[in-house]
Design a protein around this motif. Structure first.
Motif, PDB file in Angstrom:
ATOM      1  N   LYS A   1       2.490   6.589   6.820  1.00  0.00           N
ATOM      2  CA  LYS A   1       3.493   7.033   7.791  1.00  0.00           C
ATOM      3  C   LYS A   1       4.831   7.001   7.074  1.00  0.00           C
ATOM      4  O   LYS A   1       5.440   5.953   6.900  1.00  0.00           O
ATOM      5  CB  LYS A   1       3.507   6.097   8.998  1.00  0.00           C
ATOM      6  CG  LYS A   1       2.270   6.209   9.857  1.00  0.00           C
ATOM      7  CD  LYS A   1       2.519   5.543  11.201  1.00  0.00           C
ATOM      8  CE  LYS A   1       1.256   5.495  12.024  1.00  0.00           C
ATOM      9  NZ  LYS A   1       0.288   4.486  11.521  1.00  0.00           N
TER      10      LYS A   1
ATOM     11  N   LEU B   1       3.933   6.153  -5.529  1.00  0.00           N
ATOM     12  CA  LEU B   1       3.915   6.436  -6.967  1.00  0.00           C
ATOM     13  C   LEU B   1       3.464   7.871  -7.223  1.00  0.00           C
ATOM     14  O   LEU B   1       3.694   8.418  -8.292  1.00  0.00           O
ATOM     15  CB  LEU B   1       2.976   5.468  -7.691  1.00  0.00           C
ATOM     16  CG  LEU B   1       3.443   4.014  -7.755  1.00  0.00           C
ATOM     17  CD1 LEU B   1       2.339   3.140  -8.315  1.00  0.00           C
ATOM     18  CD2 LEU B   1       4.701   3.895  -8.606  1.00  0.00           C
ATOM     19  N   LEU B   2       2.795   8.471  -6.241  1.00  0.00           N
ATOM     20  CA  LEU B   2       2.354   9.857  -6.391  1.00  0.00           C
ATOM     21  C   LEU B   2       3.372  10.831  -5.804  1.00  0.00           C
ATOM     22  O   LEU B   2       3.127  12.029  -5.772  1.00  0.00           O
ATOM     23  CB  LEU B   2       1.006  10.049  -5.687  1.00  0.00           C
ATOM     24  CG  LEU B   2      -0.146   9.174  -6.154  1.00  0.00           C
ATOM     25  CD1 LEU B   2      -1.392   9.460  -5.335  1.00  0.00           C
ATOM     26  CD2 LEU B   2      -0.441   9.423  -7.624  1.00  0.00           C
ATOM     27  N   GLY B   3       4.487  10.313  -5.312  1.00  0.00           N
ATOM     28  CA  GLY B   3       5.490  11.173  -4.685  1.00  0.00           C
ATOM     29  C   GLY B   3       5.302  11.202  -3.177  1.00  0.00           C
ATOM     30  O   GLY B   3       4.247  10.845  -2.653  1.00  0.00           O
TER      31      GLY B   3
ATOM     32  N   LYS C   1       0.825  -1.222   0.000  1.00  0.00           N
ATOM     33  CA  LYS C   1       0.000   0.000   0.000  1.00  0.00           C
ATOM     34  C   LYS C   1       0.860   1.274   0.000  1.00  0.00           C
ATOM     35  O   LYS C   1       0.654   2.142  -0.847  1.00  0.00           O
ATOM     36  CB  LYS C   1      -0.940  -0.030   1.200  1.00  0.00           C
ATOM     37  CG  LYS C   1      -2.367   0.286   0.833  1.00  0.00           C
ATOM     38  CD  LYS C   1      -3.274   0.068   2.018  1.00  0.00           C
ATOM     39  CE  LYS C   1      -4.073   1.317   2.302  1.00  0.00           C
ATOM     40  NZ  LYS C   1      -5.122   1.069   3.310  1.00  0.00           N
ATOM     41  N   PRO C   2       1.828   1.385   0.937  1.00  0.00           N
ATOM     42  CA  PRO C   2       2.708   2.573   0.865  1.00  0.00           C
ATOM     43  C   PRO C   2       3.456   2.668  -0.459  1.00  0.00           C
ATOM     44  O   PRO C   2       3.628   3.775  -0.980  1.00  0.00           O
ATOM     45  CB  PRO C   2       3.684   2.390   2.024  1.00  0.00           C
ATOM     46  CG  PRO C   2       3.254   1.212   2.781  1.00  0.00           C
ATOM     47  CD  PRO C   2       2.032   0.621   2.168  1.00  0.00           C
TER      48      PRO C   2
ATOM     49  N   LYS D   1       1.980  11.118   1.955  1.00  0.00           N
ATOM     50  CA  LYS D   1       1.658  11.561   3.312  1.00  0.00           C
ATOM     51  C   LYS D   1       0.185  11.942   3.429  1.00  0.00           C
ATOM     52  O   LYS D   1      -0.472  11.599   4.408  1.00  0.00           O
ATOM     53  CB  LYS D   1       2.514  12.781   3.689  1.00  0.00           C
ATOM     54  CG  LYS D   1       3.929  12.417   4.081  1.00  0.00           C
ATOM     55  CD  LYS D   1       4.687  13.699   4.454  1.00  0.00           C
ATOM     56  CE  LYS D   1       6.166  13.503   4.191  1.00  0.00           C
ATOM     57  NZ  LYS D   1       6.884  14.777   4.115  1.00  0.00           N
ATOM     58  N   THR D   2      -0.344  12.657   2.427  1.00  0.00           N
ATOM     59  CA  THR D   2      -1.734  13.087   2.532  1.00  0.00           C
ATOM     60  C   THR D   2      -2.693  11.908   2.368  1.00  0.00           C
ATOM     61  O   THR D   2      -3.879  12.048   2.613  1.00  0.00           O
ATOM     62  CB  THR D   2      -2.091  14.165   1.482  1.00  0.00           C
ATOM     63  OG1 THR D   2      -2.062  13.564   0.185  1.00  0.00           O
ATOM     64  CG2 THR D   2      -1.138  15.323   1.533  1.00  0.00           C
ATOM     65  N   LEU D   3      -2.177  10.755   1.935  1.00  0.00           N
ATOM     66  CA  LEU D   3      -3.022   9.562   1.849  1.00  0.00           C
ATOM     67  C   LEU D   3      -2.934   8.743   3.128  1.00  0.00           C
ATOM     68  O   LEU D   3      -3.431   7.626   3.197  1.00  0.00           O
ATOM     69  CB  LEU D   3      -2.613   8.706   0.649  1.00  0.00           C
ATOM     70  CG  LEU D   3      -3.170   9.164  -0.689  1.00  0.00           C
ATOM     71  CD1 LEU D   3      -2.516   8.417  -1.826  1.00  0.00           C
ATOM     72  CD2 LEU D   3      -4.672   8.950  -0.734  1.00  0.00           C
ATOM     73  N   GLY D   4      -2.261   9.275   4.137  1.00  0.00           N
ATOM     74  CA  GLY D   4      -2.219   8.597   5.429  1.00  0.00           C
ATOM     75  C   GLY D   4      -1.030   7.675   5.607  1.00  0.00           C
ATOM     76  O   GLY D   4      -0.980   6.899   6.554  1.00  0.00           O
TER      77      GLY D   4
ATOM     78  N   ASN E   1       2.428   1.774  -3.426  1.00  0.00           N
ATOM     79  CA  ASN E   1       1.511   2.345  -4.414  1.00  0.00           C
ATOM     80  C   ASN E   1       1.300   3.828  -4.168  1.00  0.00           C
ATOM     81  O   ASN E   1       1.245   4.620  -5.108  1.00  0.00           O
ATOM     82  CB  ASN E   1       0.170   1.605  -4.381  1.00  0.00           C
ATOM     83  CG  ASN E   1       0.228   0.292  -5.148  1.00  0.00           C
ATOM     84  OD1 ASN E   1       1.065   0.121  -6.031  1.00  0.00           O
ATOM     85  ND2 ASN E   1      -0.639  -0.634  -4.806  1.00  0.00           N
ATOM     86  N   ALA E   2       1.190   4.217  -2.889  1.00  0.00           N
ATOM     87  CA  ALA E   2       0.997   5.637  -2.576  1.00  0.00           C
ATOM     88  C   ALA E   2       2.225   6.442  -3.001  1.00  0.00           C
ATOM     89  O   ALA E   2       2.110   7.567  -3.468  1.00  0.00           O
ATOM     90  CB  ALA E   2       0.725   5.823  -1.091  1.00  0.00           C
TER      91      ALA E   2
ATOM     92  N   THR F   1       4.933  13.638  -0.942  1.00  0.00           N
ATOM     93  CA  THR F   1       3.945  14.510  -0.313  1.00  0.00           C
ATOM     94  C   THR F   1       2.539  13.931  -0.421  1.00  0.00           C
ATOM     95  O   THR F   1       1.798  13.875   0.556  1.00  0.00           O
ATOM     96  CB  THR F   1       3.978  15.902  -0.961  1.00  0.00           C
ATOM     97  OG1 THR F   1       5.337  16.264  -1.159  1.00  0.00           O
ATOM     98  CG2 THR F   1       3.328  16.921  -0.076  1.00  0.00           C
ATOM     99  N   TYR F   2       2.176  13.488  -1.629  1.00  0.00           N
ATOM    100  CA  TYR F   2       0.864  12.877  -1.798  1.00  0.00           C
ATOM    101  C   TYR F   2       0.721  11.656  -0.907  1.00  0.00           C
ATOM    102  O   TYR F   2      -0.342  11.421  -0.320  1.00  0.00           O
ATOM    103  CB  TYR F   2       0.640  12.471  -3.253  1.00  0.00           C
ATOM    104  CG  TYR F   2      -0.078  13.487  -4.083  1.00  0.00           C
ATOM    105  CD1 TYR F   2      -1.298  14.007  -3.666  1.00  0.00           C
ATOM    106  CD2 TYR F   2       0.440  13.923  -5.295  1.00  0.00           C
ATOM    107  CE1 TYR F   2      -1.972  14.934  -4.433  1.00  0.00           C
ATOM    108  CE2 TYR F   2      -0.222  14.861  -6.068  1.00  0.00           C
ATOM    109  CZ  TYR F   2      -1.425  15.366  -5.637  1.00  0.00           C
ATOM    110  OH  TYR F   2      -2.097  16.285  -6.396  1.00  0.00           O
TER     111      TYR F   2
END
Lengths: 342, 263
Positions: free
Chosen positions: A239, A227-229, A221-222, A234-237, A224-225, A231-232
């Protein structure tokens, strides 16, 4: 996601490819063994000649397993680094892990001269493995220390590169003062080797591999998150620091243990994720991880089959073959598609 | 908008923003007291370097305030767990190194991460939400496309769709209309208005398109000389805030037309 369905077929094709490559790898070698005998040996049946049984069970099978673990592990480590650093040129060794291993081995083999002893004679192969493992572990600890302090992921990448330069400088100095036969031994280690491994080594390596893989799967999950860089993510929760450290630990376990047992094997970790992305057009790590696992094992088996030069007495350095086989394939794929999918 | 006090969702209390370093604090703006409510489209304007991005980063919990509080739904945002914040506030940023190999569907699906299990498995609810936001942002036809195949305007809509998929009461956007032509600026602005008014969300965005912001926002926050002022565009015009927004005499504000003129 509904699109998950459409990736089942490529994954099955890769799995079938892996089985084929596995049998091909075991069947081909300097001694010609009929395929029927290879198969019956693997499933525990009768083999025509006892020597064939020995070659398969004690030489070719461990080597094929070694190739699969090495290929899969390095490819996964490469994928992790490419995603973490958002850089298509990142590979399993960007954190300086192989440099650490090289330094450990160099100190072990070449440093012996300084102490007036022949370390390899006294400690043998396990000494080499231990030296490589210690070297990569120390570099890993250092990188981990830096990672919790430096916030910028790019800075981490550059620090890894600098560690690489530092260690190669130390290796150069050591080489300058060492004897020709020791230098030769170091160079042979740096060629990489999949053969000549005991079942015990494979067991140890397998544990490390599983540990790295579990951490990788837990990070899907992290990843995949990311992949948006950063900062994004972090804003997706996500850690951020914790995820980053888990990813670094997974990479270090995989690349460090493999380098300790097989030497610094280049190219596989960099190339396999790109090859897989060209075949399976996704960035979702739920699909990429199993595909890269299979792809890494396949490519390494192919390289090893070529390296053993079927029906001849020669064996090429595996490190040279991985680059010779893989680099043109990647170039061809990129030229054909004209786009580095990343 | 008259339900301002009843639906307060984001409160800035005596907030100071800026950066800390070993030499001390570099304060960019201080004494910020603002209350923002659901159902409002709020624009954040100010000249380059006024601290728009810093303020938005602080409001998103990406950066700690120097002092004071930024209260999201009753808790200070910088003390909240990241996964909790991600269910209450979504962010659209510019200039991020996002993987262009992601398909639109994959990108928008990532917006559901705060709600999915450890493997990121999408449930029926998740898929329904994704379908809804693709429809709302008019990007359904793009869902199989890769991000590198999109135009700037399309990519911006998709990024907004991703934030909408997060299903949060507040959405913060950092210069969502930059680099777009007037047609696409208008379409983004309409989309943001729709999200704020129809879905009753707080939409806060920074922009340099002050004239567009004056014409369409319910409220404007003006960052100027380290202070923040909030009011309706009409009131801000009457107060003459825009006359002094730019430091030199190069630009003057015509309060009748709500436009800036180059003198």
């Amino acid at each position: 996601m509904k699109t998950n369905q459409s990736y089942t077929i490529p994954l099955i094709v890769l799995a079938i490819g892996l089985v084929c490559c596995f049998f091909a790898n075991i069947s081909l070698g300097s001694v010609a063994i009929p395929f029927s005998d290879v198969f019956s040996s693997l499933v525990g049946g009768e083999v025509t000649k006892p020597s064939w049984e020995f070659i398969i069970q004690e030489y070719r099978l461990p080597k094929a397993l070694m190739a699969m673990i090495t290929g899969s592990g390095l490819a996964i480590a490469g994928l992790l680094m490419q995603t973490l650093f958002r850089n298509p040129l990142a590979g399993p060794f960007v954190l300086g892990i192989s440099s650490g291993a090289s330094l450990g081995v160099a100190l072990f083999i070449l440093g012996g001269t300084a102490l007036g002893i022949s370390s390899t004679l006294s400690f043998g192969k396990w000494g080499l493995i231990l030296a490589a493992a210690t070297g990569s572990f120390l570099v890993f600890l250092m990188v981990l220390g830096v990672a919790s302090r430096v916030r910028d992921t790019m800075a981490l990448l550059i620090i890894g590169l600098m560690v690489g330069s530092l260690t190669s400088a130390v290796v150069s100095v050591l080489s300058y003062f060492s004897k020709a036969e020791e230098l030769q031994q170091y160079i042979f280690w740096s060629f990489g080797s999949l053969g000549d491994v005991s079942w015990q080594s494979i067991q140890i390596l397998l544990y490390c591999f599983m540990a790295g893989l579990i951490l990788t799967v837990a990070s899907i999950k992290p990843l995949n998150a990311l992949l948006l860089g950063d900062t994004y993510a972090k804003t997706l929760g996500v850690k951020h620091t914790k995820s980053r450290i888990i990813i670094i630990i997974a990479t270090s376990i995989l690349a460090g243990s493999i380098t300790a047992f097989a030497g610094p094997i280049a190219f596989i970790g960099l190339a396999v994720p790109h090859l897989i992305r060209q075949v399976i057009s996704t960035s979702n790590h739920r699909i990429l991880i199993p595909a890269v696992l299979l792809g890494g094992a396949i490519l390494m088996l192919i390289c090893d089959t070529i390296a053993q030069v079927p029906l001849s007495e020669y064996t090429l350095p595996i490190n040279a073959v991985t680059a010779l086989v893989g680099a043109p394939v990647v170039i061809w794929l990129l030229v054909r598609k004209k786009k580095l999918l990343f | 908008m008259d339900h301002q006090t009843t639906h307060t969702i984001l409160t800035l209390e005596n907030l100071s923003i800026g950066y800390t370093s070993k030499k001390g604090n570099a304060v960019i703006a201080s004494d910020i007291d603002i209350e923002l409510s659901k159902g409002q489209l709020v624009g954040l304007i100010g000249i380059n370097g006024a601290g728009k991005s810093t303020l938005l980063r602080t409001l998103s919990g990406l950066q700690n305030p120097l002092s004071g509080n930024c209260i999201l739904d009753q808790s200070p945002i910088h003390t909240m767990a990241p996964e909790l914040v991600s269910r209450k506030l979504s962010v659209v940023l510019t200039g991020q190194a996002i993987s262009k190999n992601l398909s639109v569907l994959e990108l928008v699906s990532l917006g559901r991460q705060p709600y999915t299990n450890w493997l990121g498995t999408l449930t029926e609810t998740d898929i329904q939400t994704i379908t809804d936001v693709l429809t709302a942002t008019d990007t359904s036809h793009l869902k199989e496309k890769k991000c590198y195949e999109l135009s700037d305007g399309q990519l911006q809509r998709v990024l907004i769709a991703r934030a909408m998929a997060q299903d949060t009461a507040s959405m913060i956007l950092d210069e969502p209309m930059t680099h777009l032509d007037l047609h696409h600026k208008a379409s983004i602005l309409k989309l943001l208005t729709k999200i704020a008014h129809e879905q009753q969300k707080l939409v806060l965005f920074s922009t340099h398109d002050i004239e567009l912001a004056i014409a369409h926002c319910d409220q404007l926050i003006v960052l100027q000389n380290g202070k923040a002022t909030i009011n309706t565009p009409k009131q801000l015009i009457q107060d003459g805030v825009f006359d002094t927004l730019f430091p030199s005499d190069n630009v003057t504000f015509d309060s009748k037309s709500g436009r800036f003129l180059i003198s």
